[in-house]
Motif scaffolding. Sequence first.
Motif, mmCIF file in Angstrom:
data_model
loop_
_atom_site.group_PDB
_atom_site.id
_atom_site.type_symbol
_atom_site.label_atom_id
_atom_site.label_comp_id
_atom_site.label_asym_id
_atom_site.label_seq_id
_atom_site.Cartn_x
_atom_site.Cartn_y
_atom_site.Cartn_z
ATOM 1 N N HIS A 116 18.316 62.890 80.260
ATOM 2 C CA HIS A 116 18.619 64.307 80.105
ATOM 3 C C HIS A 116 17.086 65.066 80.644
ATOM 4 O O HIS A 116 15.923 64.292 80.800
ATOM 5 C CB HIS A 116 18.824 65.030 78.816
ATOM 6 N N PRO A 142 18.637 71.090 75.107
ATOM 7 C CA PRO A 142 19.369 72.314 75.650
ATOM 8 C C PRO A 142 18.951 73.703 74.779
ATOM 9 O O PRO A 142 19.118 73.540 73.558
ATOM 10 C CB PRO A 142 20.789 71.827 75.454
ATOM 11 N N THR A 181 26.169 73.728 77.093
ATOM 12 C CA THR A 181 26.193 72.321 78.067
ATOM 13 C C THR A 181 27.426 71.670 77.785
ATOM 14 O O THR A 181 27.981 71.959 76.781
ATOM 15 C CB THR A 181 24.841 71.321 77.880
ATOM 16 N N THR A 200 30.784 74.773 77.834
ATOM 17 C CA THR A 200 30.475 76.019 78.771
ATOM 18 C C THR A 200 31.760 76.582 79.178
ATOM 19 O O THR A 200 31.880 77.484 80.027
ATOM 20 C CB THR A 200 29.659 75.337 79.972
ATOM 21 N N GLY A 211 30.407 75.747 83.587
ATOM 22 C CA GLY A 211 29.827 74.624 84.291
ATOM 23 C C GLY A 211 30.791 73.900 84.902
ATOM 24 O O GLY A 211 31.779 74.387 85.168
#
Length: 766
Positions: free
Chosen positions: A459, A463, A467, A471, A478
Amino acid sequence: MPRFSVIVPARGVQGYLRACLDSVLEQDRQDGDLLELIAVDDCSADATGAIIDEYARRDPRPAALHLRRPSGAGPSRNAGAALARGDYLLFLDGDDTLAPGALAAVDARLRACGDPDVLLWDHERTDVWERRRPSGDGDLLRAAGDAVFDVARQPAVLGVEPAAWNRAVRRDHWTGRGLAFADGPYEDIPYAYESLLTARRVAVLDRVCVTWRERRRGSAATTPGPHHLVAVERYEELFDRLDGLLTEAGGGEGEERAAGEEDGRLPLLTVLHARMTERLLAVLDDPDRILPADRAAFFRAASRCIRRHRPAGVPLPAGLRSYRAYRSLHGARDLRRELAKELRDRGGAAARTAGRRYYGLRRHASLDPDLVLYGADGNRAVSGNPYAVHRKAQEIAPQLRGVWAVHEDARDAVPAGADHVTVGSRRYWELLARATYLVTDGDFPGAARRPGQLCLQTHRGTPLAATGLDTHRLAAAGPGPGRVLEHADRWDFCLTANQYAGEIWERAHPSGYETLASGFPRNDRFATASAADVRAVRAALGVRPGATAVLYAPARHDLPGDAAPLLDVVRLAAALGPRFQLLVRARPHDPWPPALVEAGTVLDVSGHPHVEDLCLAADALLSDFSPVLFDYANLDRPIVVHTAGWDAFRLTRGAYVDLLSGEPGDTPGVLARDEAAVAGAFHSGRWDGPPAASLRAAFRERFCRYDDGLAAERVVRRVLLGEDDLLPQLPPGERRTAPSPRAAERVLAQECGATRTLTGPGAVVG
């Protein structure tokens, strides 16, 4: 005494447990006597146990029980039930939730029925996309109506899902009949049926009370293997005990049951047999449970069980007459699926490149046990967590050969002497196919999962914005859910710097990977850098001696749906004045006046590959909603948050933490809406005052817990060297933090003073 004891067995469910526990605690009445909550940690390797302890500390209703060794869901439930004090026992898995108002409705129904032994209710199913579907039990429950009965008179209720969480069982019934969950897989089958078969009084509630989560990975039910043969054994044991169970139950309400009368039991046996047949065939046909090598053995065991206990007059399913007949039917279904898939994929086949075909061939070659393929920042940099892992591997595992995958237009980012390969080249496909280890903070284009290959997802940060699967309901959505799941299915290990992020990864990127509570390797530098390192990086960047360097590092503003405005750097620099120097890491940005750049008031550090160096150089961080907030907190230096656009950010990108709440643990420092407010925070001293320091300390405690300077070594040893356990975390008192620029200058002054003393007039030199 509480009305209900809700027992929650939990193992490896850190991403879902908070929602589960909250759904229970929110059920209680104002007088607090409706429920007790017993949460059982089954030796979880993740933060499940810590979450249970957190809830127990802040609320008197949850009781935390930690088992000494991994025992499974059945023994965990039994252990919780042994501590229960409530009139009724309810069991809820740690990744499921109670519907709002469920316990009040259950309580009302129980009282209306005179407190029966068992109350059944409906449930719904939810998948990783949060799509909810009915259980299929609704018709059976509605058919039972408002009556209180035993199952001999309403045998159809044996057709409801044989689960732990769709019923309340009177505690006296549990203890009096010696009910318990089995040890091992399919542990709820004996309990589900025996609780009904031995009950004199059963009632139903036609209401959805539980949301049951279908997990993709991480449970015995979703792990293929021969352990699924236990399902057959559970039903064999149930039917072998059936006569005794019915005899124990005695007569029904108001009249005596004619024990041993086959005609009276035929409907009951027919329902049980039909439910068993349906369940075993579903397991047999599920490729996520039964591997091809195990299918024949499972078929034979299931077929024997179904034949042996088949009631008179009940036909045998055609596919169970022989394994050849089953394979014929099963093969026809598989053929239809393959043909459909071929038609779907035919269009894409023409676009498949020669490189991908070569990759497919090379995936059959042997893996190189010493080859590590690295990728960072969309394969456009040599930086971040993968870079820190690579550096540590060179130090403690020099036998490993690391190669960086970069795109053609990013080859200039590769340091001199570093082995690298261009994404899409023939050598790229070769290395991607044969590397034993893949280390990335994103993905490798075209990669497919290969047995024996290990993929480490590091990563890019903790976050803040939504995510993965979280999303898909946002304006700035995303990747599609299918791509998210396909991506996560390639991970074997997932790094996290704190418990908060580990919970999010598990929920938003669900799969079967192992989450490593390792800390972020790139943040090791915040613990290991010396005063000389801090001075050196400031000098390399061009920071003026004595200047207060402010790193302005907003979130990326080149993503669809972004509405958070950037600060006007020219206006901000003028408002701050000559004592301050802005290090700006923002793309894209408008050109700045040449005089501003020439004077060094503003330094453009957007192209610098290592954000950790920029953090070390800065006296303070100025950011909006960038994940760098979580990393910078390791340094215990002031943070100022630019708040303009917060509402738009939450609407389009989502936010897991309310940075603007002002609550300890949420807000990392001073809040400022515009350039004037930012400058005012610095000129007034609020940026580094006691209130800001207090907020910063709570934020650091929450989000930097795993960052202790040993993350890279921890990861290399666990993933690349295959050691079984992670290096233990350093206690807080043994950790160090890189000195601030002011402290680094004081160290330099002390060193210079000592040197002058040793070499000045009258000094003794020998």
